[in-house]
Motif scaffolding. Structure first.
Motif, PDB file in Angstrom:
ATOM      1  N   CYS A 180      -9.120   8.429  65.068  1.00 35.46           N
ATOM      2  CA  CYS A 180     -10.466   7.847  65.154  1.00 35.46           C
ATOM      3  C   CYS A 180     -10.664   7.189  66.518  1.00 35.46           C
ATOM      4  O   CYS A 180      -9.692   6.869  67.216  1.00 35.46           O
ATOM      5  N   THR A 181     -11.907   6.956  66.877  1.00 34.41           N
ATOM      6  CA  THR A 181     -12.190   6.257  68.145  1.00 34.41           C
ATOM      7  C   THR A 181     -11.651   4.822  68.107  1.00 34.41           C
ATOM      8  O   THR A 181     -11.426   4.231  69.157  1.00 34.41           O
ATOM      9  N   CYS A 182     -11.419   4.271  66.911  1.00 32.09           N
ATOM     10  CA  CYS A 182     -10.812   2.933  66.812  1.00 32.09           C
ATOM     11  C   CYS A 182      -9.308   2.996  67.065  1.00 32.09           C
ATOM     12  O   CYS A 182      -8.659   1.970  67.202  1.00 32.09           O
ATOM     13  N   GLY A 183      -8.746   4.223  67.091  1.00 36.07           N
ATOM     14  CA  GLY A 183      -7.322   4.414  67.365  1.00 36.07           C
ATOM     15  C   GLY A 183      -6.492   4.700  66.120  1.00 36.07           C
ATOM     16  O   GLY A 183      -5.327   5.081  66.218  1.00 36.07           O
ATOM     17  N   ALA A 184      -7.062   4.525  64.939  1.00 36.42           N
ATOM     18  CA  ALA A 184      -6.300   4.684  63.692  1.00 36.42           C
ATOM     19  C   ALA A 184      -5.923   6.135  63.430  1.00 36.42           C
ATOM     20  O   ALA A 184      -6.655   7.063  63.765  1.00 36.42           O
ATOM     21  N   CYS A 185      -4.765   6.287  62.807  1.00 42.98           N
ATOM     22  CA  CYS A 185      -4.292   7.580  62.308  1.00 42.98           C
ATOM     23  C   CYS A 185      -3.539   7.285  61.012  1.00 42.98           C
ATOM     24  O   CYS A 185      -3.578   6.162  60.512  1.00 42.98           O
ATOM     25  N   GLY A 186      -2.831   8.248  60.477  1.00 45.38           N
ATOM     26  CA  GLY A 186      -2.097   8.046  59.237  1.00 45.38           C
ATOM     27  C   GLY A 186      -0.785   7.306  59.382  1.00 45.38           C
ATOM     28  O   GLY A 186      -0.196   6.898  58.375  1.00 45.38           O
ATOM     29  N   CYS A 187      -0.308   7.111  60.590  1.00 46.84           N
ATOM     30  CA  CYS A 187       0.988   6.445  60.793  1.00 46.84           C
ATOM     31  C   CYS A 187       1.003   5.014  60.269  1.00 46.84           C
ATOM     32  O   CYS A 187       2.056   4.506  59.880  1.00 46.84           O
TER      33      CYS A 187
END
Length: 156
Positions: free
Chosen positions: A147-154
């Protein structure tokens, strides 16, 4: 360092009270070109950045920054960035690296959509923004859309 670490708009900042200067913000993204042994900080009182001797500056920092001061300091820094033609939002790869770092997780990088995978449309678990892997990049480690917020599943 006696500073409060925060992440906003994909950027990673450190906020602190300096014994002589008052509220200050340290931004890793603006440290290029700073001489060895120095650091660049945004000083709220002057509403501009200045370079300081690193060790002396850090010794005078306290992490005691209230939520109200956080809003005031980051707001003033965003105004400074706009005035100086700097981006308010971090590029997605930088936002992702900062998101993981803020949570103490390793950054294995990002990639374009895996051509073998099918088209995916979803939303961000962290900020609820819509995501599309035809547009956004994917995390190399977990394979989730970044996401543009930087979030991923990690970080789930």
């Amino acid at each position: 360092m006696g500073a409060r670490r925060v992440s906003t708009n994909g950027w990673l900042f450190w906020l602190a009270q300096h014994a002589k200067l008052g509220l200050v913000l340290l931004d890793e993204a603006v440290q290029n070109g700073v001489e060895n042994g120095m650091l660049r900080a945004f000083v709220l009182a002057s509403r501009k950045t200045a370079d300081f001797e690193r060790q002396d500056f850090k010794e005078q920092l306290s992490p005691n920054v209230s939520d109200q001061e956080f809003v005031q300091l980051v707001g003033a820094y965003n105004d400074f960035k706009i005035y100086n033609g700097m981006s308010l939002k971090a590029p997605p790869d930088v936002a992702h690296a900062n998101f993981l770092r803020h949570r103490g997780l390793p950054d294995y990088g990002v990639r374009k959509k895996n051509p073998v995978k099918t088209h995916r449309v979803t939303h961000c678990w962290s900020c609820k923004n819509p995501l599309d892997n035809k547009v956004e990049i994917e995390c190399v480690e977990c394979g989730w859309i970044v996401c543009t917020c930087g979030a991923c599943g990690c970080a789930r």
